[in-house]
Design a protein around this motif. Sequence first.
Motif, PDB file in Angstrom:
ATOM      1  N   VAL A   1       0.839  -1.199   0.000  1.00 30.67           N
ATOM      2  CA  VAL A   1       0.000   0.000   0.000  1.00 30.67           C
ATOM      3  C   VAL A   1       0.879   1.256   0.000  1.00 30.67           C
ATOM      4  N   LEU A   2       1.921   1.244   0.810  1.00 33.97           N
ATOM      5  CA  LEU A   2       2.842   2.382   0.857  1.00 33.97           C
ATOM      6  C   LEU A   2       3.449   2.656  -0.515  1.00 33.97           C
ATOM      7  N   VAL A   3       3.795   1.602  -1.209  1.00 34.13           N
ATOM      8  CA  VAL A   3       4.427   1.751  -2.528  1.00 34.13           C
ATOM      9  C   VAL A   3       3.411   2.141  -3.602  1.00 34.13           C
ATOM     10  N   LYS A   4       2.324   1.383  -3.698  1.00 31.12           N
ATOM     11  CA  LYS A   4       1.373   1.566  -4.798  1.00 31.12           C
ATOM     12  C   LYS A   4       0.469   2.779  -4.612  1.00 31.12           C
ATOM     13  N   ASP A   5       0.028   3.034  -3.377  1.00 29.09           N
ATOM     14  CA  ASP A   5      -0.936   4.116  -3.144  1.00 29.09           C
ATOM     15  C   ASP A   5      -0.287   5.430  -2.733  1.00 29.09           C
TER      16      ASP A   5
ATOM     17  N   PHE B   1       8.666  -8.363  -0.074  1.00 31.22           N
ATOM     18  CA  PHE B   1       7.278  -8.535  -0.493  1.00 31.22           C
ATOM     19  C   PHE B   1       7.013  -8.115  -1.936  1.00 31.22           C
ATOM     20  N   MET B   2       7.950  -7.431  -2.556  1.00 35.90           N
ATOM     21  CA  MET B   2       7.819  -7.033  -3.958  1.00 35.90           C
ATOM     22  C   MET B   2       9.191  -7.112  -4.614  1.00 35.90           C
ATOM     23  N   THR B   3       9.212  -7.452  -5.893  1.00 32.27           N
ATOM     24  CA  THR B   3      10.488  -7.461  -6.596  1.00 32.27           C
ATOM     25  C   THR B   3      10.880  -6.021  -6.924  1.00 32.27           C
TER      26      THR B   3
ATOM     27  N   ASP C   1       9.591  -0.559  -8.929  1.00 35.13           N
ATOM     28  CA  ASP C   1       9.860   0.519  -9.893  1.00 35.13           C
ATOM     29  C   ASP C   1       8.625   0.827 -10.730  1.00 35.13           C
ATOM     30  N   ALA C   2       7.922  -0.217 -11.164  1.00 33.83           N
ATOM     31  CA  ALA C   2       6.728  -0.030 -11.988  1.00 33.83           C
ATOM     32  C   ALA C   2       5.621   0.664 -11.184  1.00 33.83           C
ATOM     33  N   ALA C   3       5.461   0.280  -9.922  1.00 37.83           N
ATOM     34  CA  ALA C   3       4.435   0.883  -9.073  1.00 37.83           C
ATOM     35  C   ALA C   3       4.732   2.353  -8.807  1.00 37.83           C
ATOM     36  N   CYS C   4       5.994   2.677  -8.565  1.00 42.72           N
ATOM     37  CA  CYS C   4       6.381   4.071  -8.314  1.00 42.72           C
ATOM     38  C   CYS C   4       6.191   4.933  -9.557  1.00 42.72           C
ATOM     39  N   GLU C   5       6.493   4.361 -10.728  1.00 44.20           N
ATOM     40  CA  GLU C   5       6.309   5.099 -11.970  1.00 44.20           C
ATOM     41  C   GLU C   5       4.825   5.367 -12.211  1.00 44.20           C
ATOM     42  N   ALA C   6       3.991   4.371 -11.923  1.00 44.35           N
ATOM     43  CA  ALA C   6       2.550   4.536 -12.092  1.00 44.35           C
ATOM     44  C   ALA C   6       2.005   5.590 -11.139  1.00 44.35           C
ATOM     45  N   PHE C   7       2.516   5.589  -9.910  1.00 45.70           N
ATOM     46  CA  PHE C   7       2.082   6.590  -8.929  1.00 45.70           C
ATOM     47  C   PHE C   7       2.476   7.991  -9.377  1.00 45.70           C
ATOM     48  N   SER C   8       3.688   8.141  -9.893  1.00 46.80           N
ATOM     49  CA  SER C   8       4.168   9.449 -10.336  1.00 46.80           C
ATOM     50  C   SER C   8       3.320   9.983 -11.491  1.00 46.80           C
TER      51      SER C   8
END
Length: 230
Positions: free
Chosen positions: A131-135, A171-173, A178-185
């Motif tokens: 959640v911290l990473v994706k949201d 818990f995540m590769t 990296d993909a989640a952070c890019e999507a959040f940005s």
Amino acid sequence: MLPEGLYVALPSSLVPLHRPNQLTSSPSPPRAVREEAYANFKTDIKELAQRHDKLSGKWLFYPSPENVDFVWSLIVKAIVDEDGPLAKTGAVHCAKVATTPMGDGDRSAHVICVYCDDSYDEEAVGNVFKVLVKDLGQVSQSYKPDVLTHLGIDSKHASGFPVSLYKRTTFMTKDDIDAACEAFSKKAEAKVKKAKVKTLEDEQASGAADGFDPVSESEDEKPRKKVRRG
């Protein structure tokens, strides 16, 4: 106040090894011995935490003085809002921020802790990390159980054992992070652009454009006077 037994029952595996001494050039133990000792240490610490109900722990963040307010506001809203992503995990009970940074110059940073109720509930702790990473777009490098903090065990401890129960890739590769952070940005940038775009119809509907000449882009010109419309 911590129960007295938390100190009395200090596991014997706590300091079975030592860091190499640069002054005496004493060698470090073989890798297999270190790994076995560390496994025993983690088992003893877990039993100690469960025995004395000291199960909580925290994901750690180290934002710069320039970014700490932004990161802290994201985390607070995610916890205190009823529909906040961290609140909905059911595993986060609080967070705290150091108001004074540690370190100097470019290495200056604040510490933010996001607390989980049970350090040994891997599914719950892992869900909080995701959640911290994706949201929120925030990636913690490590998770430390509170029992180690209570015992005064940190990265400088003589045992040389890692104090992180979980790491960023537990818990995540790396690719998924990296993909989640890019999507959040991209999502955050889209929100900013949308907030800045105002059509003439929007301004007229709110009354902001009524009775004024178009605004000049030059900062050197004096403000236009209001135009009387017949």
